[in-house]
Write an enzyme that holds these catalytic residues in place. Structure first.
Site, mmCIF file in Angstrom:
data_model
loop_
_atom_site.group_PDB
_atom_site.id
_atom_site.type_symbol
_atom_site.label_atom_id
_atom_site.label_comp_id
_atom_site.label_asym_id
_atom_site.label_seq_id
_atom_site.Cartn_x
_atom_site.Cartn_y
_atom_site.Cartn_z
ATOM 1 N N PHE A 120 52.032 59.282 -21.756
ATOM 2 C CA PHE A 120 51.948 58.463 -22.961
ATOM 3 C C PHE A 120 52.790 59.133 -24.037
ATOM 4 C CE2 PHE A 120 48.683 55.138 -24.290
ATOM 5 C CZ PHE A 120 48.682 54.493 -23.089
ATOM 6 N N GLN A 242 48.379 52.370 -38.285
ATOM 7 C CA GLN A 242 49.365 52.465 -37.208
ATOM 8 C C GLN A 242 49.902 51.079 -36.840
ATOM 9 O OE1 GLN A 242 48.234 53.768 -32.941
ATOM 10 N NE2 GLN A 242 49.583 55.343 -33.747
ATOM 11 N N HIS A 244 51.797 49.377 -33.933
ATOM 12 C CA HIS A 244 52.124 49.650 -32.531
ATOM 13 C C HIS A 244 53.477 49.037 -32.218
ATOM 14 C CE1 HIS A 244 51.913 49.965 -28.208
ATOM 15 N NE2 HIS A 244 50.772 50.619 -28.293
ATOM 16 N N LEU A 254 48.760 42.863 -27.752
ATOM 17 C CA LEU A 254 49.369 44.149 -27.394
ATOM 18 C C LEU A 254 49.823 44.202 -25.941
ATOM 19 C CD1 LEU A 254 49.650 47.255 -28.419
ATOM 20 C CD2 LEU A 254 47.763 47.611 -26.850
ATOM 21 N N GLU A 257 51.379 51.023 -24.423
ATOM 22 C CA GLU A 257 52.377 52.078 -24.370
ATOM 23 C C GLU A 257 52.539 52.584 -22.934
ATOM 24 O OE1 GLU A 257 52.413 54.896 -27.727
ATOM 25 O OE2 GLU A 257 51.811 56.382 -26.254
ATOM 26 N N ARG A 288 54.246 56.962 -32.060
ATOM 27 C CA ARG A 288 54.311 55.518 -32.320
ATOM 28 C C ARG A 288 54.960 55.183 -33.651
ATOM 29 N NH1 ARG A 288 48.422 53.544 -30.008
ATOM 30 N NH2 ARG A 288 49.057 53.811 -27.843
ATOM 31 N N HIS A 355 47.867 47.851 -35.698
ATOM 32 C CA HIS A 355 47.117 48.172 -34.491
ATOM 33 C C HIS A 355 45.873 49.021 -34.734
ATOM 34 C CE1 HIS A 355 46.537 48.990 -30.250
ATOM 35 N NE2 HIS A 355 46.687 50.288 -30.412
ATOM 36 N N ARG A 400 47.908 58.278 -35.028
ATOM 37 C CA ARG A 400 47.131 58.546 -33.818
ATOM 38 C C ARG A 400 48.018 58.521 -32.581
ATOM 39 N NH1 ARG A 400 44.665 55.291 -29.788
ATOM 40 N NH2 ARG A 400 45.216 53.326 -30.806
#
Ligand code: FAD
Ligand code: SF4
Ligand code: SF4
Ligand code: FES
Lengths: 589, 236
Positions: A120, A242, A244, A254, A257, A288, A355, A400
């Site tokens: 990730f 955040q 995304h 979504l 990732e 991100r 997000h 995050r």
């Protein structure tokens, strides 16, 4: 008016991953507890989480080390992550993940039978020096579903009491400012009750619905944040939202990732893999915030895709149908439904989309909510706890990392449950709420019930979401934000006079939406004022007018005080107990 | 022709003595909206119309309903999939008591789920790390664990309509098999013993309504077949 009351040792508001994990701990303790949730627990937003739960269980790499995960987390948060909290999460994490597996979570597997882990964004080995790590434990691309159902199932096994489809309206405080429960409404019957409890846990999740375009469920309206702000309690780091990188263009839905973790990448209209220019090492797996900004730059510089040039493409076709079917089956489904694109054949149009809320109710690692006294020192709020996305403990700092929220839910849900059990054993005794304390918690609901005319709820909500989308997006600047703050102030006045036409009792979702609108308003305003006042760029908070990180002034949490609408600062914790401090460095990927 | 004719089941227990159908004209502006979007447009006109929804992407199972005669999730059903002759008839899931409008009481459905003990049982001492499971054994859970408890299947099953208290129904049985099939679960014998009676499993008539409506593409009938096989082998 006579109102029924229900009495518990602890009430957990929220049946998502964090609430259910806390509940499990308390159910096993034999205390009188209940989970109160506005939707049936498995319909909570945690069910949507896709890619996985990040944790150094040393499966993909037998030498993996939780300290590397902690380093990534601190760096990912642009150094306003509390290091004691990150240390706690990363070191306790493996225990929590193994526990989930023992409860039955159907993780995907490697050939050796261990839990499957995928790469990730923002993950490294050896404190950033050993290249990309693969640390995100996954159940295909349905990890949140698998996790939430497993936790719900284990709560059934342990006979947890559930108040499903009950809506928490406001906190009840006694004369000493201790939280002693809440006002809640049974949605099916409309009955309003006073829930008395010695510990009240806000596990109410995120608030992505303050933006017009979001990956979040329709129920993510920040109710816990709204309740705490109305009770006068402060919020931390609310400017940190955040975006995304890969929300499906147009729909907001979504795609994980994990798509890029499995080898997918982003391209602009020339077919160029542009992340190679912005993040030469990590490329598409940079943090991100970094990827989202790069995408916006591509679009602004005219290299966006589509007729309007306002999105980019996520390319997955080279992975082949087998990998897509095995590792990303949910994404294939979502892409076909919401983008009319089969990722095995064509790219998915994507755009940065709101997000995750890094900010929230400040807590310590036990989930105890915190405010500041007159001298700016931390002070525990008696009776109030928070965990999950609603809380800011803060492991995510200014940005995050993917997979760290699910870990946050189970580690700190469990920690809050354990702490409350201990505190209950030692004995908790707060002053009861008086009738006037209860009345003030009922005031807002009564206002809606008595409204005779005024503007409509959906229209006001849409206006709020547009203001946030326009003035508090990926890139921010003073004048736009000032205008946004002004518009929000005006909107607040209008919402205070808006109209609830349906006054019926049975399953009145219009009333729920009215109460949610007040919460969206609270979250939006806290976000706006915090964003305007943090005069630097850090993590997800990016300003054209203050493009650099300013450690001299802002290596701090922001803390927003709702009564004065003022932004203060709070120290970041740089004192982990078992490892050396990670000193702030320039953040590159 | 972008005006859609929607016929909607209405019932408010506080004011209506009986349910009725109400007509709405909805301007879709030619877009192929999801049925959920149409409900949102209706709610803007008439805020008293109620339905459940949460994720709006087909993973939470909130908005199971009957659309032109077929059960499904409103949020992932495009109009082009269900609308015929510009007409859309929306009703609550059949066979479950209606609370209000499209909202049904799912109590009996949840009780059948709870009844199959939907959690992993394993008496062996827990290891310090995870329990190992081969990818092949893990593959056996695919097509089972993904259930979102939307009740589209059970509420389309005639056997469930007639015996909702005794026949576990397709959703519950699919989950029962999810644990029977899990190499980590050691309660197989007890689980089967609990299903032996003539109703719990054997009421299934293999009509396959459940399979044709499941929005996640799951196959309860096959799972029920496997449980039957296990029960029959167990008995001999
Ligand atoms: C599409 C998507 C994918 C994601 N994927 C990942 C991932 O792969 N890995 C990862 O780590 N993170 C992921 N995240 C983030 C993560 O899923 C969330 O942060 C997390 O699930 C939040 O859990 P929670 O327990 O805090 O709250 P939620 O799961 O949102 O639950 C909130 C609960 O509170 C209840 N509630 C709220 N208000 C009230 C009220 N007023 N009264 C009563 N009840 C109330 C709700 O009913 C619900 O039960 C993803 C997020 C999104 C949007
Ligand atoms: S196959 Fe069995 S469970 Fe499925 S609808 Fe028919 S009778 Fe019901
Ligand atoms: S089996 Fe399919 S239709 Fe039935 S409850 Fe599960 S997801 Fe819904
Ligand atoms: S709203 Fe979640 S499945 Fe439709």
């Amino acid at each position: 008016m006579s109102m029924r009351s229900l009495t518990f040792d602890a009430i957990i508001i929220g049946g998502g991953g964090s609430g259910l994990r806390a509940a499990l701990e308390l159910a096993k303790s034999g205390k009188k507890t209940a989970v109160l949730s506005k939707v049936f627990p498995t319909r909570s937003h945690t069910v949507s989480a896709q890619g996985g739960i990040t944790c150094a269980i040393a499966s993909a790499d037998p030498n993996d080390d939780w300290r590397w995960h902690m380093y990534d987390t601190v760096k990912g948060g642009d150094y306003i992550t509390d290091q004691d909290a990150a240390e706690y999460m990363c070191s306790e994490g493996p225990k929590s993940v193994f526990e989930l597996e023992h409860m039955g979570l159907p993780f995907s597997r490697f050939d050796n039978g261990r839990i499957y882990q995928r790469p990730f964004g923002g993950q490294s080995k050896d404190f950033g020096k050993g290249g990309q790590a693969a640390r995100t434990c996954a159940a295909a691309d349905r990890t949140g579903h698998a996790l939430l159902h497993t936790l719900y199932q284990n709560n059934l096994k342990n006979n947890t009491t559930f108040l499903n489809e009950w809506y928490a309206v406001d906190l009840v405080k006694n004369a000493n400012n201790d939280v002693v429960g809440c006002i809640a409404m049974c949605i099916e019957t409309g009955e309003v009750v006073h829930v008395k409890s010695k510990a009240t846990v806000l596990a109410t999740g995120g608030a992505g619905r303050i933006y017009a375009s979001t990956t979040n469920a329709l129920i993510n309206t920040g109710d816990g944040i709204g309740m705490a702000l109305r009770a006068g309690f402060p919020m931390q780091d609310m400017e940190m939202w955040q975006f995304h990188p890969t929300g499906i263009y147009g729909a907001g839905v979504l795609v994980t990732e994990g798509c890029r973790g499995e080898g997918g990448y982003l391209v602009n209209k020339d077919g160029e893999r542009f992340m190679e220019r912005y993040a030469p090492n990590a490329k598409d797996l940079a943090g991100r915030d970094v990827v989202a900004r790069s995408m916006v730059m591509e679009i602004l510089e005219g290299r966006g895709c589509g007729e309007k040039g306002d999105h980019v493409y996520l390319k997955l076709d080279h992975l082949g149908e087998e990998v897509l079917g095995k590792r990303l089956p949910g994404i294939v489904e979502l892409s076909k439904t919401f983008a009319a694109a089969d990722p095995a054949k064509e790219p998915i149009p994507v755009v940065p989309t709101c997000h995750y809320m890094m900010g929230g109710i400040p807590t310590n690692v036990h989930g105890q909510a915190i405010m500041q006294d007159a001298d700016g020192k931390d002070q525990i709020i008696n009776g109030l706890f928070a965990c999950g996305e609603a809380a800011c403990v803060s492991v995510h700092g200014a940005n995050r990392l993917g997979g760290n929220s699910l870990l946050d839910l189970v580690v700190f849900g469990r920690a809050a449950g354990m702490y409350i059990e201990g505190a209950l054993n030692e004995g908790i005794d707060y002053l009861d709420a008086s009738q006037s304390d209860i009345d003030s918690a009922l005031a807002r609901m009564n206002r809606w019930n008595e409204s005779g005319n005024g503007e409509s709820i959906p229209a006001l909500r849409a206006e709020l979401q547009d203001i946030m989308q326009t003035s508090f997006g990926v890139f921010r600047q003073e004048d736009h934000m000032q205008e946004g703050v002004k518009k929000l102030a005006d909107l607040r006045g209008r919402i205070a006079e808006a109209h609830l036409p349906d006054k019926s009792n049975a399953f009145n979702t219009a009333r729920v939406e009215a109460l949610e609108l007040d919460n969206l308003m609270e979250v939006a305003e806290a976000t706006a004022i915090s964003a305007l006042e943090r005069k630097e760029s850090r993590g997800a908070h990016s300003r054209y007018d203050y493009p650099d990180r300013d450690d001299a002034n802002w290596l701090k949490h922001s803390i927003y005080f709702p009564l004065e609408k003022r932004l203060g600062k709070r120290d970041v914790n740089f004192k982990p107990k078992t490892v050396d401090t990670f000193e702030p460095k320039v953040r590159t990927y | 022709m972008s005006t859609l004719q929607v016929s909607l089941y209405r019932y408010n227990p506080e004011t209506d003595s009986a349910p009725y159908m109400q007509e709405f004209q909805i301007d879709t502006q030619g877009r192929d909206l999801m049925v959920l979007n149409v409900l949102e447009l209706i709610k803007e006109q008439d805020s008293t119309m109620v339905y459940r929804r949460s994720c709006r992407e087909g993973v939470c199972g909130s908005d199971g309903m009957n659309m032109n005669g077929k059960n499904g999730l409103a949020c992932v059903t495009p109009l082009s999939d269900v609308v015929r002759n510009n007409k859309l008839v929306l009703r609550p899931l059949p066979g479950l008591p209606v609370i209000r409008d499209l909202v049904v009481d799912m109590g009996i459905f949840y009780r059948q789920y709870e009844r199959i003990q939907p959690y992993l049982q394993n008496d062996d001492p827990t290891p310090a790390i995870e329990r190992l499971q081969s990818p092949e054994d893990r593959d056996k859970l695919d097509g089972l664990y993904e259930c979102i408890l939307c009740a589209c299947c059970s509420s389309s099953c005639p056997s469930f309509w007639w015996n909702p208290d005794k026949f576990v129904g397709p959703a519950g049985l699919l989950q029962s098999y999810r644990f029977l099939a899990d190499s980590r679960d050691t309660a197989t014998r007890d689980r089967l013993a609990d299903l032996e009676d003539p109703f719990s499993v054997f009421r299934c008539r293999g009509i396959m309504n459940c399979v044709s409506v499941c929005p996640k593409g799951l196959n309860p009938t096959r799972a029920i077949g496997k449980i039957r096989e296990m029960l029959l082998t167990n008995a001999t």
